[in-house]
Scaffold this motif. Structure first.
Motif, PDB file in Angstrom:
ATOM      1  N   ASP A  22      -0.755  10.346   0.579  1.00 35.67           N
ATOM      2  CA  ASP A  22      -0.590  12.007  -0.096  1.00 35.67           C
ATOM      3  C   ASP A  22      -0.768  13.006   0.623  1.00 35.67           C
ATOM      4  OD1 ASP A  22      -1.416   9.983  -2.162  1.00 35.67           O
ATOM      5  OD2 ASP A  22      -3.563  10.255  -2.092  1.00 35.67           O
ATOM      6  N   HIS A  23      -1.229  13.079   1.942  1.00 43.45           N
ATOM      7  CA  HIS A  23      -1.254  14.380   2.813  1.00 43.45           C
ATOM      8  C   HIS A  23       0.192  14.502   3.168  1.00 43.45           C
ATOM      9  CE1 HIS A  23      -3.278  17.105   5.487  1.00 43.45           C
ATOM     10  NE2 HIS A  23      -2.180  16.664   6.442  1.00 43.45           N
ATOM     11  N   PHE A  24       0.933  13.521   3.434  1.00 41.21           N
ATOM     12  CA  PHE A  24       2.371  13.797   3.916  1.00 41.21           C
ATOM     13  C   PHE A  24       3.034  14.259   2.466  1.00 41.21           C
ATOM     14  CE2 PHE A  24       3.266  11.348   7.811  1.00 41.21           C
ATOM     15  CZ  PHE A  24       2.444  12.106   8.448  1.00 41.21           C
ATOM     16  N   GLN A  25       2.794  13.981   1.421  1.00 36.15           N
ATOM     17  CA  GLN A  25       3.261  14.397   0.006  1.00 36.15           C
ATOM     18  C   GLN A  25       3.038  15.670  -0.259  1.00 36.15           C
ATOM     19  OE1 GLN A  25       2.979  11.801  -3.072  1.00 36.15           O
ATOM     20  NE2 GLN A  25       4.325  12.984  -4.537  1.00 36.15           N
ATOM     21  N   ALA A  26       1.698  16.087   0.196  1.00 34.10           N
ATOM     22  CA  ALA A  26       1.264  17.399  -0.014  1.00 34.10           C
ATOM     23  C   ALA A  26       2.205  18.428   0.864  1.00 34.10           C
ATOM     24  CB  ALA A  26      -0.292  17.674   0.236  1.00 34.10           C
ATOM     25  N   LEU A  27       2.112  17.991   2.178  1.00 36.61           N
ATOM     26  CA  LEU A  27       2.839  18.802   3.253  1.00 36.61           C
ATOM     27  C   LEU A  27       4.625  18.882   2.968  1.00 36.61           C
ATOM     28  CD1 LEU A  27       1.305  17.730   6.580  1.00 36.61           C
ATOM     29  CD2 LEU A  27       0.893  19.829   5.372  1.00 36.61           C
ATOM     30  N   GLY A  28       4.767  17.982   2.043  1.00 39.21           N
ATOM     31  CA  GLY A  28       6.330  18.199   1.935  1.00 39.21           C
ATOM     32  C   GLY A  28       7.294  18.308   3.042  1.00 39.21           C
ATOM     33  N   ASP A  29       8.017  19.317   3.254  1.00 37.71           N
ATOM     34  CA  ASP A  29       9.089  19.337   4.196  1.00 37.71           C
ATOM     35  C   ASP A  29       8.262  19.491   5.627  1.00 37.71           C
ATOM     36  OD1 ASP A  29      11.037  18.434   2.969  1.00 37.71           O
ATOM     37  OD2 ASP A  29      11.868  20.501   2.405  1.00 37.71           O
ATOM     38  N   GLY A  30       7.193  20.064   5.405  1.00 28.54           N
ATOM     39  CA  GLY A  30       6.267  20.337   6.562  1.00 28.54           C
ATOM     40  C   GLY A  30       5.694  19.077   7.092  1.00 28.54           C
ATOM     41  N   ARG A  31       5.800  17.848   6.619  1.00 30.20           N
ATOM     42  CA  ARG A  31       5.274  16.707   7.241  1.00 30.20           C
ATOM     43  C   ARG A  31       5.949  16.500   8.516  1.00 30.20           C
ATOM     44  NH1 ARG A  31       8.992  15.246   3.536  1.00 30.20           N
ATOM     45  NH2 ARG A  31      10.194  13.302   3.938  1.00 30.20           N
ATOM     46  N   ALA A  32       5.183  15.897   9.468  1.00 26.10           N
ATOM     47  CA  ALA A  32       5.884  15.728  10.974  1.00 26.10           C
ATOM     48  C   ALA A  32       6.557  14.346  11.023  1.00 26.10           C
ATOM     49  CB  ALA A  32       4.939  16.019  11.729  1.00 26.10           C
ATOM     50  N   ALA A  33       6.397  13.440  10.022  1.00 23.66           N
ATOM     51  CA  ALA A  33       7.070  12.100  10.222  1.00 23.66           C
ATOM     52  C   ALA A  33       7.187  11.354   8.794  1.00 23.66           C
ATOM     53  CB  ALA A  33       6.090  11.349  11.058  1.00 23.66           C
ATOM     54  N   ASP A  34       7.585  10.379   8.710  1.00 23.27           N
ATOM     55  CA  ASP A  34       7.718   9.555   7.446  1.00 23.27           C
ATOM     56  C   ASP A  34       7.439   8.244   7.597  1.00 23.27           C
ATOM     57  OD1 ASP A  34       9.366  11.252   5.946  1.00 23.27           O
ATOM     58  OD2 ASP A  34      11.189  11.139   7.399  1.00 23.27           O
ATOM     59  N   ILE A  35       6.559   7.819   6.557  1.00 20.73           N
ATOM     60  CA  ILE A  35       6.021   6.268   6.714  1.00 20.73           C
ATOM     61  C   ILE A  35       7.134   5.435   6.306  1.00 20.73           C
ATOM     62  CG2 ILE A  35       4.140   4.725   5.941  1.00 20.73           C
ATOM     63  CD1 ILE A  35       2.693   7.484   5.327  1.00 20.73           C
ATOM     64  N   VAL A  36       7.725   4.463   7.227  1.00 23.53           N
ATOM     65  CA  VAL A  36       8.960   3.664   6.827  1.00 23.53           C
ATOM     66  C   VAL A  36       8.389   2.237   6.719  1.00 23.53           C
ATOM     67  CG1 VAL A  36      10.443   5.255   7.795  1.00 23.53           C
ATOM     68  CG2 VAL A  36       9.798   3.613   9.112  1.00 23.53           C
ATOM     69  N   LEU A  37       7.263   2.001   7.098  1.00 22.38           N
ATOM     70  CA  LEU A  37       6.854   0.699   6.860  1.00 22.38           C
ATOM     71  C   LEU A  37       5.489   0.524   6.943  1.00 22.38           C
ATOM     72  CD1 LEU A  37       7.685  -2.612   7.471  1.00 22.38           C
ATOM     73  CD2 LEU A  37       7.182  -1.928   9.868  1.00 22.38           C
ATOM     74  N   VAL A  38       4.914  -0.784   6.023  1.00 22.79           N
ATOM     75  CA  VAL A  38       3.329  -0.956   6.079  1.00 22.79           C
ATOM     76  C   VAL A  38       3.456  -2.323   6.463  1.00 22.79           C
ATOM     77  CG1 VAL A  38       1.443  -0.961   4.455  1.00 22.79           C
ATOM     78  CG2 VAL A  38       2.821   0.957   4.385  1.00 22.79           C
ATOM     79  N   ALA A  39       2.617  -2.688   7.061  1.00 23.91           N
ATOM     80  CA  ALA A  39       2.464  -4.233   7.546  1.00 23.91           C
ATOM     81  C   ALA A  39       1.042  -4.584   7.785  1.00 23.91           C
ATOM     82  CB  ALA A  39       3.309  -4.413   8.972  1.00 23.91           C
ATOM     83  N   SER A  40       0.989  -5.938   7.095  1.00 18.59           N
ATOM     84  CA  SER A  40      -0.583  -6.555   7.188  1.00 18.59           C
ATOM     85  C   SER A  40      -0.531  -7.816   7.743  1.00 18.59           C
ATOM     86  CB  SER A  40      -0.962  -6.170   5.942  1.00 18.59           C
ATOM     87  OG  SER A  40      -2.231  -6.819   5.585  1.00 18.59           O
ATOM     88  N   ASN A  41      -1.506  -8.458   8.182  1.00 18.53           N
ATOM     89  CA  ASN A  41      -1.746  -9.655   8.532  1.00 18.53           C
ATOM     90  C   ASN A  41      -2.296 -10.485   7.337  1.00 18.53           C
ATOM     91  OD1 ASN A  41      -4.064  -8.008   8.839  1.00 18.53           O
ATOM     92  ND2 ASN A  41      -5.395 -10.177   9.562  1.00 18.53           N
ATOM     93  N   LYS A  42      -2.434  -9.858   6.077  1.00 20.66           N
ATOM     94  CA  LYS A  42      -2.916 -10.611   4.853  1.00 20.66           C
ATOM     95  C   LYS A  42      -1.938 -10.427   3.799  1.00 20.66           C
ATOM     96  CE  LYS A  42      -7.486 -10.799   4.393  1.00 20.66           C
ATOM     97  NZ  LYS A  42      -8.784 -10.227   3.963  1.00 20.66           N
ATOM     98  N   SER A  43      -1.211 -11.377   3.148  1.00 17.99           N
ATOM     99  CA  SER A  43      -0.471 -11.182   2.240  1.00 17.99           C
ATOM    100  C   SER A  43      -0.914 -10.538   1.092  1.00 17.99           C
ATOM    101  CB  SER A  43       0.168 -12.726   2.027  1.00 17.99           C
ATOM    102  OG  SER A  43      -0.757 -13.537   1.527  1.00 17.99           O
TER     103      SER A  43
END
Ligand code: GRF
Length: 254
Positions: A22-43
């Motif tokens: 949500d924070h990155f979405q609110a920052l829009g082009d001002g966000r410093a990075a992109d979340i490109v992967l979410v990984a978990s040890n629990k399916s």
């Protein structure tokens, strides 16, 4: 220029992941990075559902108690990850991975460190320990990750008051609110390169201004006001910097 690429690792519901999305979405082009992967040890981790809902690839890390560091690294390399963000990830990250991402891996812990951290200190256990200690303040600690649990250099801590009558759940909820405000701001600062971990193990510059008087979280304030207080404690308010700039100009001898 492409932005740094973040992997978020989570074992649970993923509310901190959501706060970061949500924070990155609110920052829009001002966000410093992109979340490109979410990984978990629990399916069945809620975080994976949140990732899919946001259109982010979700992966399960095969999870014997000590996951294979090479497979872990291979996953991060497949997605060319620059920064790893632990958000309620309940396994020790293999040393091959913490070494490779030294200074580029963050964690949020829901209490002061080192007092209320270490092996076995997760979930409600942390909040019960704080209450049992009689401490009047708790609050999230964001730190760089090294090969030990809850041990790397601290970047930012925000005090959250313990209130008479608290149980572990009421305290956890109040601290979680602070996490959701603080953690995305720290991730943004590290991803942008504004904050780094030096070879001497020191974080620089400090996340909060030395002269900032950041008060403990006031539960009566809304999130926007609390967020503004955090931002104010970090950056020189523009009114002040404008004044300094004006003074410097008028002092210049032509
Ligand atoms: C948070 O309290 C965090 O501090 C701890 O694990 C919890 C994760 O919650 N490391 P969520 O999955 O982000 O909702």
């Amino acid at each position: 220029m492409s932005r740094p690429r973040i992997a978020v690792l989570a074992s649970g519901g993923g509310s901190n992941l959501q706060a970061l999305i949500d924070h990155f979405q609110a920052l829009g082009d001002g966000r410093a990075a992109d979340i490109v992967l979410v990984a978990s040890n629990k399916s069945d981790a809620g975080a994976l559902g949140r990732a899919r809902a946001a259109g982010i690839p979700a992966a399960v890390i095969a999870s014997p108690r000590t996951p294979n560091g090479d497979a872990f690294l291979a996953l991060l390399e497949r997605y060319t990850i620059d920064l790893v963000v632990l958000a309620g990830y309940l396994r020790l990250v293999p040393p091959e991975v913490t070494r490779r991402y030294a200074g580029h891996m963050l964690n949020v812990h829901p209490a002061p460190l080192p007092a209320f951290g270490g092996p076995g200190m997760y979930g409600m256990r942390v909040h019960r320990a704080v209450l049992a200690s009689g401490a009047r303040m708790s609050g999230p600690t964001v730190h760089f990750v090294d090969e030990l649990y809850d041990h790397g250099a601290t970047i930012a801590h925000w005090q959250v008051p313990v209130i008479d009558g608290d149980d572990a759940h009421t305290l956890a909820d109040r601290v979680l609110r602070a996490e959701h405000l603080l953690y995305p701001r720290v991730v943004q600062a590290v991803a942008s390169g504004a904050i780094t971990l030096g070879d001497d193990g020191k974080v620089s510059p400090p996340f909060f201004r030395a002269d900032a008087h950041l008060l403990p979280l006031d539960p009566a304030l809304d999130d926007a006001s609390l967020g503004a207080l955090l931002d104010e404690a970090r950056t020189m308010p523009s009114a002040v910097s404008n004044r300094i700039a004006a003074t410097e100009t008028s002092n210049t001898v032509h």
